[in-house]
Design a protein around this motif. Structure first.
Motif, PDB file in Angstrom:
ATOM      1  N   LYS A  24       0.827  -1.208   0.000  1.00  0.00           N
ATOM      2  CA  LYS A  24       0.000   0.000   0.000  1.00  0.00           C
ATOM      3  C   LYS A  24       0.862   1.257   0.000  1.00  0.00           C
ATOM      4  N   LEU A  25       1.921   1.254   0.791  1.00  0.00           N
ATOM      5  CA  LEU A  25       2.817   2.409   0.818  1.00  0.00           C
ATOM      6  C   LEU A  25       3.493   2.620  -0.533  1.00  0.00           C
ATOM      7  N   SER A  26       3.921   1.535  -1.142  1.00  0.00           N
ATOM      8  CA  SER A  26       4.563   1.631  -2.460  1.00  0.00           C
ATOM      9  C   SER A  26       3.588   2.149  -3.502  1.00  0.00           C
ATOM     10  N   ALA A  27       2.351   1.652  -3.458  1.00  0.00           N
ATOM     11  CA  ALA A  27       1.330   2.109  -4.411  1.00  0.00           C
ATOM     12  C   ALA A  27       1.031   3.586  -4.208  1.00  0.00           C
ATOM     13  N   ALA A  28       0.927   4.024  -2.954  1.00  0.00           N
ATOM     14  CA  ALA A  28       0.659   5.437  -2.677  1.00  0.00           C
ATOM     15  C   ALA A  28       1.799   6.315  -3.176  1.00  0.00           C
ATOM     16  N   ALA A  29       3.041   5.867  -2.969  1.00  0.00           N
ATOM     17  CA  ALA A  29       4.194   6.639  -3.432  1.00  0.00           C
ATOM     18  C   ALA A  29       4.223   6.716  -4.952  1.00  0.00           C
ATOM     19  N   ALA A  30       3.854   5.626  -5.605  1.00  0.00           N
ATOM     20  CA  ALA A  30       3.875   5.589  -7.074  1.00  0.00           C
ATOM     21  C   ALA A  30       2.826   6.512  -7.685  1.00  0.00           C
ATOM     22  N   THR A  31       1.721   6.733  -6.968  1.00  0.00           N
ATOM     23  CA  THR A  31       0.658   7.592  -7.503  1.00  0.00           C
ATOM     24  C   THR A  31       0.735   9.003  -6.948  1.00  0.00           C
ATOM     25  N   GLY A  32       1.789   9.308  -6.223  1.00  0.00           N
ATOM     26  CA  GLY A  32       1.952  10.654  -5.687  1.00  0.00           C
ATOM     27  C   GLY A  32       1.237  10.876  -4.375  1.00  0.00           C
ATOM     28  N   GLY A  33       0.644   9.849  -3.797  1.00  0.00           N
ATOM     29  CA  GLY A  33      -0.095  10.007  -2.559  1.00  0.00           C
ATOM     30  C   GLY A  33       0.780  10.077  -1.326  1.00  0.00           C
ATOM     31  N   ALA A  34       2.051   9.813  -1.460  1.00  0.00           N
ATOM     32  CA  ALA A  34       2.933   9.827  -0.292  1.00  0.00           C
ATOM     33  C   ALA A  34       4.193  10.624  -0.589  1.00  0.00           C
ATOM     34  N   GLN A  35       4.016  11.801  -1.159  1.00  0.00           N
ATOM     35  CA  GLN A  35       5.163  12.652  -1.458  1.00  0.00           C
ATOM     36  C   GLN A  35       5.803  13.120  -0.152  1.00  0.00           C
ATOM     37  N   VAL A  36       7.103  13.126  -0.121  1.00  0.00           N
ATOM     38  CA  VAL A  36       7.829  13.555   1.067  1.00  0.00           C
ATOM     39  C   VAL A  36       8.731  14.707   0.680  1.00  0.00           C
ATOM     40  N   ALA A  37       8.576  15.821   1.377  1.00  0.00           N
ATOM     41  CA  ALA A  37       9.419  16.986   1.113  1.00  0.00           C
ATOM     42  C   ALA A  37      10.871  16.617   1.396  1.00  0.00           C
ATOM     43  N   PRO A  38      11.809  17.110   0.580  1.00  0.00           N
ATOM     44  CA  PRO A  38      13.216  16.746   0.775  1.00  0.00           C
ATOM     45  C   PRO A  38      13.729  17.026   2.189  1.00  0.00           C
ATOM     46  N   GLN A  39      13.269  18.124   2.819  1.00  0.00           N
ATOM     47  CA  GLN A  39      13.763  18.441   4.160  1.00  0.00           C
ATOM     48  C   GLN A  39      13.260  17.461   5.209  1.00  0.00           C
ATOM     49  N   MET A  40      12.269  16.625   4.870  1.00  0.00           N
ATOM     50  CA  MET A  40      11.766  15.641   5.823  1.00  0.00           C
ATOM     51  C   MET A  40      12.611  14.369   5.819  1.00  0.00           C
ATOM     52  N   ARG A  41      13.458  14.162   4.819  1.00  0.00           N
ATOM     53  CA  ARG A  41      14.339  12.986   4.776  1.00  0.00           C
ATOM     54  C   ARG A  41      15.554  13.266   5.656  1.00  0.00           C
ATOM     55  N   LYS A  42      15.803  12.362   6.622  1.00  0.00           N
ATOM     56  CA  LYS A  42      16.840  12.644   7.597  1.00  0.00           C
ATOM     57  C   LYS A  42      17.642  11.405   7.958  1.00  0.00           C
ATOM     58  N   THR A  43      18.826  11.675   8.488  1.00  0.00           N
ATOM     59  CA  THR A  43      19.632  10.604   9.068  1.00  0.00           C
ATOM     60  C   THR A  43      19.055  10.305  10.464  1.00  0.00           C
ATOM     61  N   ILE A  44      19.508   9.231  11.066  1.00  0.00           N
ATOM     62  CA  ILE A  44      19.026   8.891  12.411  1.00  0.00           C
ATOM     63  C   ILE A  44      19.354  10.016  13.406  1.00  0.00           C
ATOM     64  N   PRO A  45      20.579  10.550  13.448  1.00  0.00           N
ATOM     65  CA  PRO A  45      20.846  11.659  14.381  1.00  0.00           C
ATOM     66  C   PRO A  45      19.986  12.901  14.086  1.00  0.00           C
ATOM     67  N   GLN A  46      19.777  13.208  12.810  1.00  0.00           N
ATOM     68  CA  GLN A  46      18.924  14.345  12.473  1.00  0.00           C
ATOM     69  C   GLN A  46      17.490  14.102  12.946  1.00  0.00           C
ATOM     70  N   GLY A  47      17.023  12.868  12.798  1.00  0.00           N
ATOM     71  CA  GLY A  47      15.674  12.545  13.229  1.00  0.00           C
ATOM     72  C   GLY A  47      15.508  12.636  14.733  1.00  0.00           C
ATOM     73  N   ALA A  48      16.543  12.321  15.468  1.00  0.00           N
ATOM     74  CA  ALA A  48      16.490  12.387  16.936  1.00  0.00           C
ATOM     75  C   ALA A  48      16.604  13.819  17.452  1.00  0.00           C
ATOM     76  N   ALA A  49      17.133  14.711  16.654  1.00  0.00           N
ATOM     77  CA  ALA A  49      17.440  16.066  17.121  1.00  0.00           C
ATOM     78  C   ALA A  49      16.219  16.813  17.643  1.00  0.00           C
ATOM     79  N   THR A  50      15.073  16.722  16.977  1.00  0.00           N
ATOM     80  CA  THR A  50      13.903  17.473  17.431  1.00  0.00           C
ATOM     81  C   THR A  50      13.398  16.944  18.765  1.00  0.00           C
ATOM     82  N   SER A  51      13.438  15.640  18.965  1.00  0.00           N
ATOM     83  CA  SER A  51      13.019  15.075  20.262  1.00  0.00           C
ATOM     84  C   SER A  51      13.950  15.536  21.375  1.00  0.00           C
TER      85      SER A  51
END
Length: 112
Positions: A24-51
């Motif tokens: 389902k996730l793959s299908a949504a991504a293929a049809t544009g239903g799960a677009q992710v802004a480039p700034q939302m892609r992060k490394t593990i340390p970057q992802g932990a930083a806001t918490s």
């Protein structure tokens, strides 16, 4: 208490998803239903930083109920900007959710 969005992190957590959910996730991504802004892609340390920021930032002392991302208070979302959805800022919806939650747990809580 805060809502924290860590971003899209390649932490290998997808290994716990079922094949059906992955499809389902793959299908949504293929049809544009799960677009992710480039700034939302992060490394593990970057992802932990806001918490970590949420737990230690003096400017958040005495505050709560905020949606945080990218080590800051998220702005209202627009088609161009990721952020907190406008429905999450609706005081009437918040009051209704509070009331329903109290009914579900069978207890009244004081608002602070």
């Amino acid at each position: 208490m805060f809502g924290v969005h860590p971003g899209l992190i390649n932490a290998n957590l997808h290994r716990h998803l079922t094949k059906e959910i992955l499809a389902k996730l793959s299908a949504a991504a293929a049809t544009g239903g799960a677009q992710v802004a480039p700034q939302m892609r992060k490394t593990i340390p970057q992802g932990a930083a806001t918490s970590v920021w949420a737990a230690t930032a003096p400017e958040l002392d005495g505050k709560g109920g905020l949606y945080l991302q990218d080590c800051g208070i998220a702005p209202p979302a627009t088609p161009e900007v990721t952020g907190v959805k406008l429905y999450a800022l609706d005081p009437a919806a918040a009051a209704q959710l509070w009331e329903i939650s109290e009914r579900m747990v069978g207890e009244k809580f004081a608002l602070s």
